[in-house]
Design a protein around this motif. Structure first.
Motif, PDB file in Angstrom:
ATOM      1  N   ARG A   1     -33.030 -10.738  -8.891  1.00 21.54           N
ATOM      2  CA  ARG A   1     -32.426  -9.404  -8.873  1.00 21.54           C
ATOM      3  C   ARG A   1     -33.082  -8.511  -9.928  1.00 21.54           C
ATOM      4  O   ARG A   1     -33.312  -7.325  -9.712  1.00 21.54           O
ATOM      5  CB  ARG A   1     -30.912  -9.501  -9.154  1.00 21.54           C
ATOM      6  N   THR A   2     -33.407  -9.100 -11.082  1.00 23.15           N
ATOM      7  CA  THR A   2     -34.003  -8.301 -12.163  1.00 23.15           C
ATOM      8  C   THR A   2     -35.475  -8.019 -11.901  1.00 23.15           C
ATOM      9  O   THR A   2     -36.007  -6.994 -12.325  1.00 23.15           O
ATOM     10  CB  THR A   2     -33.827  -9.042 -13.497  1.00 23.15           C
ATOM     11  N   ARG A   3     -36.112  -8.917 -11.166  1.00 23.61           N
ATOM     12  CA  ARG A   3     -37.551  -8.765 -10.942  1.00 23.61           C
ATOM     13  C   ARG A   3     -37.877  -7.465 -10.222  1.00 23.61           C
ATOM     14  O   ARG A   3     -38.943  -6.867 -10.442  1.00 23.61           O
ATOM     15  CB  ARG A   3     -38.087  -9.957 -10.141  1.00 23.61           C
ATOM     16  N   VAL A   4     -36.974  -7.026  -9.378  1.00 28.35           N
ATOM     17  CA  VAL A   4     -37.248  -5.809  -8.593  1.00 28.35           C
ATOM     18  C   VAL A   4     -37.385  -4.581  -9.497  1.00 28.35           C
ATOM     19  O   VAL A   4     -37.937  -3.564  -9.079  1.00 28.35           O
ATOM     20  CB  VAL A   4     -36.139  -5.560  -7.545  1.00 28.35           C
ATOM     21  N   LEU A   5     -36.915  -4.700 -10.730  1.00 29.07           N
ATOM     22  CA  LEU A   5     -37.051  -3.570 -11.659  1.00 29.07           C
ATOM     23  C   LEU A   5     -38.481  -3.451 -12.194  1.00 29.07           C
ATOM     24  O   LEU A   5     -38.841  -2.449 -12.814  1.00 29.07           O
ATOM     25  CB  LEU A   5     -36.069  -3.713 -12.820  1.00 29.07           C
ATOM     26  N   GLY A   6     -39.274  -4.514 -11.978  1.00 27.69           N
ATOM     27  CA  GLY A   6     -40.697  -4.417 -12.306  1.00 27.69           C
ATOM     28  C   GLY A   6     -41.067  -4.825 -13.707  1.00 27.69           C
ATOM     29  O   GLY A   6     -42.231  -4.666 -14.100  1.00 27.69           O
ATOM     30  N   ASP A   7     -40.133  -5.336 -14.477  1.00 28.27           N
ATOM     31  CA  ASP A   7     -40.450  -5.711 -15.856  1.00 28.27           C
ATOM     32  C   ASP A   7     -40.526  -7.224 -16.001  1.00 28.27           C
ATOM     33  O   ASP A   7     -39.859  -7.959 -15.262  1.00 28.27           O
ATOM     34  CB  ASP A   7     -39.371  -5.196 -16.820  1.00 28.27           C
ATOM     35  N   ASP A   8     -41.318  -7.645 -16.981  1.00 37.73           N
ATOM     36  CA  ASP A   8     -41.271  -9.057 -17.345  1.00 37.73           C
ATOM     37  C   ASP A   8     -39.913  -9.352 -17.976  1.00 37.73           C
ATOM     38  O   ASP A   8     -39.271  -8.454 -18.544  1.00 37.73           O
ATOM     39  CB  ASP A   8     -42.401  -9.384 -18.330  1.00 37.73           C
ATOM     40  N   MET A   9     -39.499 -10.611 -17.877  1.00 37.29           N
ATOM     41  CA  MET A   9     -38.117 -10.942 -18.255  1.00 37.29           C
ATOM     42  C   MET A   9     -38.084 -12.121 -19.229  1.00 37.29           C
ATOM     43  O   MET A   9     -39.015 -12.932 -19.247  1.00 37.29           O
ATOM     44  CB  MET A   9     -37.310 -11.316 -17.009  1.00 37.29           C
ATOM     45  N   VAL A  10     -36.969 -12.183 -19.967  1.00 37.11           N
ATOM     46  CA  VAL A  10     -36.687 -13.338 -20.814  1.00 37.11           C
ATOM     47  C   VAL A  10     -35.204 -13.648 -20.667  1.00 37.11           C
ATOM     48  O   VAL A  10     -34.361 -12.748 -20.740  1.00 37.11           O
ATOM     49  CB  VAL A  10     -37.025 -13.050 -22.286  1.00 37.11           C
TER      50      VAL A  10
ATOM     51  N   ASP B   1     -35.303 -25.886 -17.074  1.00 39.83           N
ATOM     52  CA  ASP B   1     -36.547 -26.522 -16.650  1.00 39.83           C
ATOM     53  C   ASP B   1     -36.807 -26.336 -15.167  1.00 39.83           C
ATOM     54  O   ASP B   1     -37.954 -26.346 -14.716  1.00 39.83           O
ATOM     55  CB  ASP B   1     -36.481 -28.013 -17.006  1.00 39.83           C
ATOM     56  N   ALA B   2     -35.741 -26.142 -14.425  1.00 38.12           N
ATOM     57  CA  ALA B   2     -35.894 -25.930 -12.990  1.00 38.12           C
ATOM     58  C   ALA B   2     -36.368 -24.515 -12.661  1.00 38.12           C
ATOM     59  O   ALA B   2     -36.820 -24.259 -11.547  1.00 38.12           O
ATOM     60  CB  ALA B   2     -34.560 -26.210 -12.286  1.00 38.12           C
ATOM     61  N   ILE B   3     -36.283 -23.617 -13.633  1.00 37.64           N
ATOM     62  CA  ILE B   3     -36.579 -22.218 -13.324  1.00 37.64           C
ATOM     63  C   ILE B   3     -37.771 -21.693 -14.117  1.00 37.64           C
ATOM     64  O   ILE B   3     -38.699 -21.109 -13.562  1.00 37.64           O
ATOM     65  CB  ILE B   3     -35.340 -21.339 -13.625  1.00 37.64           C
ATOM     66  N   VAL B   4     -37.763 -21.883 -15.417  1.00 36.46           N
ATOM     67  CA  VAL B   4     -38.685 -21.144 -16.306  1.00 36.46           C
ATOM     68  C   VAL B   4     -40.138 -21.621 -16.207  1.00 36.46           C
ATOM     69  O   VAL B   4     -41.045 -20.796 -16.033  1.00 36.46           O
ATOM     70  CB  VAL B   4     -38.183 -21.197 -17.753  1.00 36.46           C
ATOM     71  N   PRO B   5     -40.455 -22.923 -16.318  1.00 37.31           N
ATOM     72  CA  PRO B   5     -41.872 -23.330 -16.332  1.00 37.31           C
ATOM     73  C   PRO B   5     -42.633 -22.878 -15.095  1.00 37.31           C
ATOM     74  O   PRO B   5     -43.828 -22.576 -15.166  1.00 37.31           O
ATOM     75  CB  PRO B   5     -41.805 -24.856 -16.420  1.00 37.31           C
ATOM     76  N   ALA B   6     -41.944 -22.801 -13.983  1.00 38.46           N
ATOM     77  CA  ALA B   6     -42.640 -22.408 -12.748  1.00 38.46           C
ATOM     78  C   ALA B   6     -43.135 -20.974 -12.804  1.00 38.46           C
ATOM     79  O   ALA B   6     -44.059 -20.599 -12.076  1.00 38.46           O
ATOM     80  CB  ALA B   6     -41.690 -22.593 -11.572  1.00 38.46           C
ATOM     81  N   GLU B   7     -42.546 -20.186 -13.664  1.00 32.60           N
ATOM     82  CA  GLU B   7     -42.927 -18.772 -13.744  1.00 32.60           C
ATOM     83  C   GLU B   7     -44.041 -18.531 -14.773  1.00 32.60           C
ATOM     84  O   GLU B   7     -44.523 -17.408 -14.930  1.00 32.60           O
ATOM     85  CB  GLU B   7     -41.703 -17.938 -14.153  1.00 32.60           C
ATOM     86  N   ARG B   8     -44.403 -19.581 -15.472  1.00 31.53           N
ATOM     87  CA  ARG B   8     -45.252 -19.416 -16.655  1.00 31.53           C
ATOM     88  C   ARG B   8     -46.571 -18.725 -16.331  1.00 31.53           C
ATOM     89  O   ARG B   8     -47.038 -17.881 -17.080  1.00 31.53           O
ATOM     90  CB  ARG B   8     -45.504 -20.800 -17.253  1.00 31.53           C
ATOM     91  N   HIS B   9     -47.179 -19.076 -15.264  1.00 34.01           N
ATOM     92  CA  HIS B   9     -48.518 -18.566 -14.954  1.00 34.01           C
ATOM     93  C   HIS B   9     -48.506 -17.512 -13.858  1.00 34.01           C
ATOM     94  O   HIS B   9     -49.550 -17.201 -13.295  1.00 34.01           O
ATOM     95  CB  HIS B   9     -49.450 -19.721 -14.570  1.00 34.01           C
TER      96      HIS B   9
ATOM     97  N   ALA C   1     -40.890 -14.698 -18.402  1.00 36.45           N
ATOM     98  CA  ALA C   1     -41.841 -15.195 -19.403  1.00 36.45           C
ATOM     99  C   ALA C   1     -41.322 -16.432 -20.114  1.00 36.45           C
ATOM    100  O   ALA C   1     -42.094 -17.317 -20.476  1.00 36.45           O
ATOM    101  CB  ALA C   1     -42.149 -14.102 -20.413  1.00 36.45           C
ATOM    102  N   GLY C   2     -40.023 -16.509 -20.349  1.00 34.47           N
ATOM    103  CA  GLY C   2     -39.501 -17.651 -21.078  1.00 34.47           C
ATOM    104  C   GLY C   2     -38.002 -17.516 -21.266  1.00 34.47           C
ATOM    105  O   GLY C   2     -37.353 -16.641 -20.676  1.00 34.47           O
ATOM    106  N   ALA C   3     -37.476 -18.401 -22.104  1.00 38.58           N
ATOM    107  CA  ALA C   3     -36.031 -18.401 -22.343  1.00 38.58           C
ATOM    108  C   ALA C   3     -35.761 -18.567 -23.823  1.00 38.58           C
ATOM    109  O   ALA C   3     -36.533 -19.207 -24.549  1.00 38.58           O
ATOM    110  CB  ALA C   3     -35.371 -19.541 -21.567  1.00 38.58           C
ATOM    111  N   PHE C   4     -34.645 -17.939 -24.243  1.00 41.56           N
ATOM    112  CA  PHE C   4     -34.219 -18.078 -25.629  1.00 41.56           C
ATOM    113  C   PHE C   4     -32.765 -18.526 -25.615  1.00 41.56           C
ATOM    114  O   PHE C   4     -31.919 -17.877 -24.989  1.00 41.56           O
ATOM    115  CB  PHE C   4     -34.353 -16.735 -26.363  1.00 41.56           C
ATOM    116  N   VAL C   5     -32.503 -19.632 -26.269  1.00 41.04           N
ATOM    117  CA  VAL C   5     -31.157 -20.198 -26.294  1.00 41.04           C
ATOM    118  C   VAL C   5     -30.675 -20.271 -27.739  1.00 41.04           C
ATOM    119  O   VAL C   5     -31.385 -20.791 -28.609  1.00 41.04           O
ATOM    120  CB  VAL C   5     -31.151 -21.615 -25.670  1.00 41.04           C
TER     121      VAL C   5
END
Lengths: 271, 681
Positions: B337-346, B367-375, B382-386
């Motif tokens: 949903r956020t991707r459609v705004l055109g910005d990279d995300m965290v 792990d099921a979501i973030v690494p796949a987006e890395r490249h 771009a990544g996650a902050f917890v």
């Protein structure tokens, strides 16, 4: 400093010694009639003796009262007797400011230095001798009257004059016209107060020195001596004097030219 | 008193002593050149008290047909110009040159202290004879040319050559040589011309050379720029050749003088630009909804993440089947949903819990979501902050390169390596107790125990406050190519940035103050056979260490590019950026040094706040461009020509390649108007 001043004043000892020595009248005077038990008897002096002792200060000038003059303007000339082989003479002007107990002198003279036969011969050798090149000498002296009175001149054709024997102490400051060439204002200010000339100044003076001369680094030195002021009634005066450069500042100025004698004559007018 | 005065007089009244000047020769050199029939003499005398104008230098020598007895040098006619020299007040120095047709012997120099005196200082004169031979090493002056920075103006130079004196010393001692340049031509000379004659002086210019029509030039200085620009017809020629005429006791001597162009050098790739933007955050706060673990801690976590009144994602049922899957779906759908705004995300997640297993479960979900987006290219996650409630270290190898998990308990030995990618709970921040006073600080991301203990001691007001947080993320183009180096990081070839080169080009790498995270690759580096050959070559020690990296990864550190190009001579090198974490977390918060005073059973807290800025993640993304202007320079032409060093000295033995392969190339070229006596030792 005080000891050296005292040494100088010893030379003027006879002027004061007369005051300390009882006069013939004092010796021959009858004893004062006082009770033997009076404890002050050893300190009592007859009135006429007291008057005689203070007559010099109670009634000073007779011919010319130099203390009441405002300023003296004079020309000076002197021959410097340095302990090296170079010849030096000075000529210049002086302003004198009289006071009740002393007289302050401010003088500016040009010192001309030239070769002697000896220094010309020395220049042919690989040796040099300390000396000072041509320069201005700025004098700040204080004259202290040691004795004075009216004297009769000889031949009797001349009128009676006022004679003052002065002891002189003061500083003589050497100003070299080319010495400050190429220096910044800050360096000049620093050099003015430095008792020793800087390397830049010494380098600048290489072209001004005589061939056999090694430039002496002293900038200013201490002078002391004796002289007579002979005042005529109209205020004209002549003052022969002899000064010596004493090595009191030699450790600071690194000079090797000490005990230079300066035989000078000052001729001027008091206003 | 009188005794003291007498002693003073005895010490001071003596005559002033004489002091020796201690004169001695520092230089007393003579050289006779058979090709010029000229005897050169140089002297420098030093004395402590200085030597005056009456002091004179005298010389004498003997030949087979004449004998010159001691004669002042000023009485002899000089062949060349010798200017009066002021060496300083304590020195006397100078030079002269005499026409002596036959080889002299017993050449001597002495100082007469006074021209009218008899005393003199004699010395051992260093006398050399230079016999007949080639002009470049048997004459006293060599003429050569150099160019300015633009390679369009030529400066002709003379260089003194004496057996015992350097070029600049001869100038300092007053020797001036006139030379004339005429008939300037241009063309190409092979390297043999310079093999034994580095200045190329002597001989005659090849007839194949084209004329420049530049007018003649004469000078008495040691160097002079020709006022005319080299004609455009000669712009591509590596060499100018001209007739150089000098005079000597025999008359005039004319031979060829050569000027070589400077290496044509420019920055290989001035700027590598990688746009970096603020990422759009996708916030979540995971906490139990049916119970309260610590309201103070939850409030602090929300403030630290600037989540505000964000609804809580309830974790009461996290152990129930299906909860994990629903969380993954929820996160994935929110990303889309956020991707459609055109910005990279965290992804920014606050995790408020009291069961460590929930943290492990969240790791699995991320792990099921973030690494796949890395490249992926932008826009991407771009990544996650917890921000966890307790200290936790990411256990999944695939997640650790893309997730920043705070706080973490790290062994001290690992702190320098990974602390930028986690928020370590530092053990070296103990409280400081000074009698009734105690001081303490709170990390920006404390765990719950730390925070609650701090509250007890100093109160909530001293806990600091998050002011701003920004996630800086690089923008990857659709053409970006990523080479994954595993635990080391990633090399991204951003948008086809490449250096074009010819086989005879040369590169120079200058080590910058900040290491440049730039990597190069080429077609040849990816060929397996080549990589195997490199590995073999490195094992035998035949290849530079930097080149050996190609064998392992197919990539080349930029510092090894000069050596690689010398080996391979490829026509293009692609430039990429090395990075080890996908984003940079930039925090601005108010850090407080908290204190408290305890007296009579009462405790009064106080604190001093200071605005603080902290970074987590990869500092590569602090800048969005990397200047290579001074780091990597490329020589396109005349790379084997001599060039100038940073002091402006024409280093005849140091051409651009290989002298500057691993040195900074900062030449100081001659400029018109900078004087006729360049530094040329």
């Amino acid at each position: 400093m005080i000891r050296r001043l005292a040494t100088l004043l010893l030379l003027a000892g006879p002027a004061w010694a007369q005051e300390e020595t009882p006069t013939p009248e004092e010796v021959d005077a009858p004893a004062v009639d006082v009770p033997e038990e009076d404890p002050l008897s050893a300190y009592r002096v007859r009135f006429d003796i007291l008057v005689d002792r203070t007559i010099g200060t109670a009634s000073q000038p007779v011919v010319f009262n130099w203390r009441r003059s405002t300023v003296h303007a004079a020309a000076t000339g002197s021959f410097l007797v340095e302990l090296n082989t170079f010849n030096s003479m000075r000529a210049g002007g002086m302003v004198r400011l009289p006071g009740q107990r002393s007289i302050v002198e401010l003088g500016l003279s040009w010192a001309e230095v030239w070769d002697s036969q000896s220094s010309r011969q020395l220049a042919y050798t690989p040796y040099r001798q300390p000396g000072r090149p041509d320069r201005f000498d700025l004098d700040v002296m204080v004259g202290l009257p040691l004795a004075e009175g009216v004297v009769t001149a000889a031949p009797r054709l001349f009128p009676a004059t006022q004679l003052v024997l002065n002891g002189y102490v003061g500083l003589r400051y050497g100003l070299y016209p080319t010495g400050w060439g190429g220096m910044t204002p800050g360096q000049v200010v620093g050099a003015i107060f430095n008792p020793v000339m800087t390397e830049i100044e010494l380098d600048n003076l290489e072209s001004a020195r005589l061939d056999a001369m090694e430039v002496d680094p002293q900038r200013y030195g201490f002078m002391a001596g004796l002289g007579n002021d002979i005042y005529f009634e109209q205020g004209f005066f002549v003052s022969p004097r002899l000064l010596l450069s004493l090595p009191l500042l030699a450790p600071a100025t690194q000079t090797r030219l000490v005990m230079t004698a300066d035989a000078s004559v000052v001729i001027g007018m008091a206003f | 008193m009188r005794a003291a005065a007498l002693a003073l007089c005895l010490l001071s009244c003596g005559k002033v002593p004489l002091t020796p000047v201690n004169a001695r020769f520092r230089i007393a050199d003579a050289a006779w050149f058979a090709e010029e029939s000229t005897l050169f003499l140089f002297w420098e005398v030093r004395a402590e008290q200085g030597l005056g104008e009456p002091s004179v230098i005298e010389i004498r020598y003997t030949t087979d047909d004449a004998r010159l007895d001691w004669t002042p040098v000023d009485d002899l006619e000089a062949v060349h110009v010798h200017v009066p020299v002021d060496c300083g007040t304590d020195k006397l120095c100078g030079s002269t040159s005499l026409a002596v047709p036959l080889e002299p012997r017993e050449v001597e120099i002495r100082l007469r202290y006074h021209e009218d005196g008899e005393l003199a200082l004699e010395t051992d004169t260093a006398f050399n004879v230079v016999g007949p031979g080639a002009p470049h090493d048997h004459r006293s002056l060599v003429v050569y040319g150099v160019f300015d920075e633009t390679n369009s103006f030529v400066q002709w130079r003379g260089r003194h050559q004496f057996p015992t004196l350097r070029n600049q010393t001869a100038t300092r001692l007053g020797l001036r040589r006139a030379f004339t340049i005429d008939d300037t031509t241009y063309g190409t000379l092979d390297s043999d011309w310079f093999s034994l004659n580095p200045y190329g002086y002597g001989g005659s210019c090849p007839e194949t050379f084209g004329p420049t029509e530049m007018p003649p030039l004469t000078t008495l200085a040691r160097a002079v720029f020709h006022p005319d620009e080299v004609p455009i017809a000669a712009a591509g020629s590596p060499v100018l050749c001209a007739s150089a005429t000098v005079n000597d006791a025999q008359g005039e001597f004319t031979t060829a003088a050569v000027a070589r162009r400077n290496p044509e050098v420019a920055s290989a790739f001035p700027l590598l630009r990688s746009p970096v933007h603020d990422a759009r955050t996708i916030p979540y706060f995971l906490a139990p909804c049916d119970r309260t673990i610590s309201s103070e801690h939850e409030e602090m976590q929300r403030q630290r993440l600037l989540l505000g009144p964000l609804p809580t994602t309830c974790t009461d049922d996290w152990q129930q089947p299906g909860w994990y899957e629903s969380l993954v779906v929820e996160l994935r759908e929110e990303v889309e949903r956020t991707r459609v705004l055109g910005d990279d995300m965290v992804l920014v997640i606050g995790l408020h819990h009291d069961d460590e297993a929930l943290a492990d479960l969240l790791e699995d979900a991320l792990d099921a979501i973030v690494p796949a987006e890395r490249h992926r290219s932008s826009p991407r996650l771009a990544g996650a902050f917890v921000y966890d409630s307790t200290s936790h270290e990411v256990s999944l190898d695939s997640l650790s390169p893309v997730a920043l998990w705070c706080p973490a308990e790290l062994p001290l030995a690992e702190l320098p390596d990974v602390s930028a990618r986690s928020c370590p709970t530092l053990p070296d921040e103990p409280e400081l107790d000074l009698g009734p006073l105690s001081f303490g600080t709170l990390p920006v991301f404390p765990n719950r125990d730390e925070y609650l203990e701090f509250l007890d001691d100093f109160g909530k007001r001293q806990a600091g406050e998050m002011l701003e947080q920004r996630f800086r993320v690089p923008e990857f183009a659709a053409t970006s190519d990523h080479v994954d180096l595993g635990d080391f990081g990633v090399v991204t070839f951003l948008n086809g940035e490449a250096i074009s080169s010819d086989a005879d080009d040369a590169f120079s790498f200058c080590l910058p103050e900040e290491p440049a995270p730039i990597i190069a690759r080429s077609t040849l580096m990816e060929v397996p056979v080549v990589r195997d050959a490199i590995i073999q070559g490195c094992r035998s020690g035949q290849l530079p260490p930097g080149v050996c990296e190609v064998g392992r990864t197919g990539l080349l550190p930029i510092e090894a590019l000069p050596d690689w190009h010398d080996l391979a001579g490829e026509d293009a090198y692609e430039l990429g950026l090395f990075w080890d974490f996908p984003f940079l977390l930039r925090l601005e918060y108010e850090a407080r040094v908290a204190g408290s005073v305890t007296a009579l059973g009462f405790t009064v807290p106080f604190g001093l706040g200071t605005p603080t800025e902290t970074f987590y993640g990869a500092q590569t993304w602090l800048d969005d461009e990397f200047s290579l202007t001074d780091v990597l320079t490329q020589c396109r032409r005349w790379c084997d020509h001599p060039t100038f060093d940073g002091a402006g000295v024409y280093q005849l033995g140091e051409s651009f390649w290989p002298s500057y392969a691993q040195r900074c190339y900062r030449p100081a070229f001659p400029q018109r108007g900078d004087g006729g006596f360049p530094r040329d030792p």
